[in-house]
Write a protein that holds these residues in place. Structure first.
Motif, mmCIF file in Angstrom:
data_model
loop_
_atom_site.group_PDB
_atom_site.id
_atom_site.type_symbol
_atom_site.label_atom_id
_atom_site.label_comp_id
_atom_site.label_asym_id
_atom_site.label_seq_id
_atom_site.Cartn_x
_atom_site.Cartn_y
_atom_site.Cartn_z
ATOM 1 N N LEU A 1 0.833 15.177 -1.465
ATOM 2 C CA LEU A 1 1.977 14.769 -2.264
ATOM 3 C C LEU A 1 1.831 15.304 -3.679
ATOM 4 O O LEU A 1 0.716 15.548 -4.151
ATOM 5 N N ILE A 2 2.944 15.494 -4.353
ATOM 6 C CA ILE A 2 2.907 15.975 -5.739
ATOM 7 C C ILE A 2 2.163 14.964 -6.583
ATOM 8 O O ILE A 2 2.515 13.784 -6.624
ATOM 9 N N GLY A 3 1.097 15.437 -7.254
ATOM 10 C CA GLY A 3 0.162 14.665 -8.060
ATOM 11 C C GLY A 3 0.414 13.193 -8.281
ATOM 12 O O GLY A 3 1.125 12.827 -9.196
ATOM 13 N N GLY A 4 -0.178 12.357 -7.486
ATOM 14 C CA GLY A 4 -0.091 10.918 -7.682
ATOM 15 C C GLY A 4 1.331 10.396 -7.674
ATOM 16 O O GLY A 4 1.744 9.676 -8.581
ATOM 17 N N SER B 1 -1.149 6.670 6.411
ATOM 18 C CA SER B 1 -1.832 5.811 5.454
ATOM 19 C C SER B 1 -2.053 6.573 4.158
ATOM 20 O O SER B 1 -2.147 7.810 4.160
ATOM 21 N N THR B 2 -2.128 5.860 3.050
ATOM 22 C CA THR B 2 -2.373 6.483 1.758
ATOM 23 C C THR B 2 -3.859 6.777 1.588
ATOM 24 O O THR B 2 -4.696 6.404 2.424
ATOM 25 N N ASP B 3 -4.200 7.433 0.466
ATOM 26 C CA ASP B 3 -5.610 7.726 0.202
ATOM 27 C C ASP B 3 -6.406 6.473 -0.147
ATOM 28 O O ASP B 3 -7.616 6.521 -0.302
ATOM 29 N N SER B 4 -5.729 5.332 -0.284
ATOM 30 C CA SER B 4 -6.426 4.060 -0.495
ATOM 31 C C SER B 4 -6.350 3.184 0.755
ATOM 32 O O SER B 4 -6.527 1.971 0.686
ATOM 33 N N ASP B 5 -6.069 3.820 1.914
ATOM 34 C CA ASP B 5 -6.045 3.158 3.218
ATOM 35 C C ASP B 5 -4.912 2.147 3.376
ATOM 36 O O ASP B 5 -4.983 1.254 4.222
ATOM 37 N N GLN B 6 -3.861 2.267 2.577
ATOM 38 C CA GLN B 6 -2.686 1.427 2.760
ATOM 39 C C GLN B 6 -1.832 2.012 3.872
ATOM 40 O O GLN B 6 -1.350 3.133 3.783
ATOM 41 N N SER C 1 -1.723 10.442 -3.678
ATOM 42 C CA SER C 1 -1.705 11.901 -3.768
ATOM 43 C C SER C 1 -1.689 12.549 -2.385
ATOM 44 O O SER C 1 -1.525 13.757 -2.268
ATOM 45 N N GLN C 2 -1.877 11.727 -1.334
ATOM 46 C CA GLN C 2 -1.821 12.276 0.018
ATOM 47 C C GLN C 2 -1.588 11.170 1.037
ATOM 48 O O GLN C 2 -1.802 9.990 0.757
ATOM 49 N N LEU C 3 -1.152 11.585 2.203
ATOM 50 C CA LEU C 3 -1.012 10.688 3.342
ATOM 51 C C LEU C 3 -1.848 11.225 4.484
ATOM 52 O O LEU C 3 -2.000 12.442 4.652
#
Length: 340
Positions: free
Chosen positions: A232-235, A253-258, A285-287
């Motif tokens: 994803l575009i920076g944060g 999931s997000t980079d924080s495991d959400q 910043s990513q999935l």
């Protein structure tokens, strides 16, 4: 010159033989329809990324119907709906495109608080944007009906008014657009309504895109498997994700495991494309795609805040606004259709 109309909506704008069908089959209109069923107001940045605004005169917006449910369930907020709407209105004004906002009713919100509808109606009134209130349409029709009629009689199901009634709305809307298109040159005005700008980011070509089609749409899709990542575009502050619900059986999931819950409509046998743009809210910043081995996630893109906070909203208008005339005879006619 023929008026050019773009439609950005959800299922009330894609049903067979609905109001949009009336506009699309009018011989004096050029119409493009980038509506997607079962979606939220995040279909607006998606559609605005596809519409050629330089070749458009009127923008018909139908995104409030499902938002009452999404806001009620906590999947999105009224502020997010406003940001999506104002971003589209601002982009339209930059190109001299006159907006028309339709509010199709839901049967399950006839007799309860309608926070999205009421807030967006007040917003459009303040901005001078045409707002077609079909909750009010049903209220008046029930009161003026020449026969006994109940509000639920106007509906085909919980989320859609009967198609003949939708077509009758379409005929009045078409007449309003014709009257407006003959009026003076488009002007733009600024209003003190602040909003966070939203844009839609489509998949990068380097993701190995392929094309899917149905009888209504063509989509460029990134097919992802378990363990694949979406940068994803920076944060990004993400407010919506688009995917093909027919061919998706994984979660992201997000980079924080959400874990992001994305549930589309039930799959239909033989259908290979059902683009859904659903609301969500996270910063990442990513999935990461996860699920059973062999699972698949067909990615269409995501809506994000650009980081720009606009202090004013611009609106394009004409001397004669495209306001549909719902007179006494119209209300009596739709009441008779409701009970037939």
């Amino acid at each position: 010159m023929r008026p050019s109309i773009a439609i950005a909506g959800t299922s009330n704008s894609v049903m067979a033989r609905c109001y949009a069908w009336v506009l699309e089959n009018a011989p004096d209109f050029d119409v493009v329809n980038h509506s997607r069923g079962a979606s939220s107001s995040t279909v607006l940045p998606y559609a605005m990324g596809k519409i050629d605004l330089d070749r458009t005169d009127f923008l018909v917006i139908d995104v409030l119907n499902n938002e009452e449910n999404f806001v009620h369930s906590g999947q999105t907020t009224v502020e997010d709906v406003k940001n999506n709407l104002c971003s589209a209105l601002e982009a339209a004004a930059e190109h001299g495109v006159v907006p028309i906002v339709l509010s199709f009713p839901r049967q399950n919100f006839l007799n309860r608080e309608r926070v999205v509808h009421d807030t967006m109606k007040a917003l459009c009134r303040d901005l001078g944007v045409v707002f077609v209130d079909m909750y009010d349409m049903i209220e008046v029709a029930e009161q003026q009906a020449p026969v006994q009629v109940y509000k639920k009689s106007f509906f085909e199901n919980v989320a859609h008014i009967k198609r003949p009634i939708s077509r009758m709305v379409g005929l009045r809307l078409a007449d309003a657009i014709r009257r407006s298109s003959r009026s003076e040159m488009v002007t733009a005005s600024e209003h003190g309504v602040a909003f966070d700008q939203v844009e839609f980011c489509f998949p990068n070509p380097d993701m190995g895109l392929f094309e899917r089609q149905n009888g209504f749409a063509t989509e460029q899709i990134a097919a992802l498997g378990v363990g694949d990542r979406i940068e994803l575009i920076g944060g990004s502050d993400v407010v919506g994700i688009g995917f093909n619900s027919e061919m998706t059986d994984c979660v992201v999931s997000t980079d924080s495991d959400q874990v992001i819950s994305l549930r589309g409509p039930d799959k239909a046998e033989g259908r290979e494309l059902m683009t859904v743009i659903l609301p969500t809210r996270f910063r990442s910043s990513q999935l990461v795609v996860s699920g059973q081995p062999g699972g698949r996630f067909e990615f269409v893109g995501y809506a994000r805040h650009t980081g720009v906070r606009r202090t004013q909203t611009r609106i394009a208008s004409r001397a004669v606004l495209p306001v549909p005339e719902f007179d006494d005879q119209f209300h009596k006619d739709i009441a008779l259709v409701a009970v037939s």
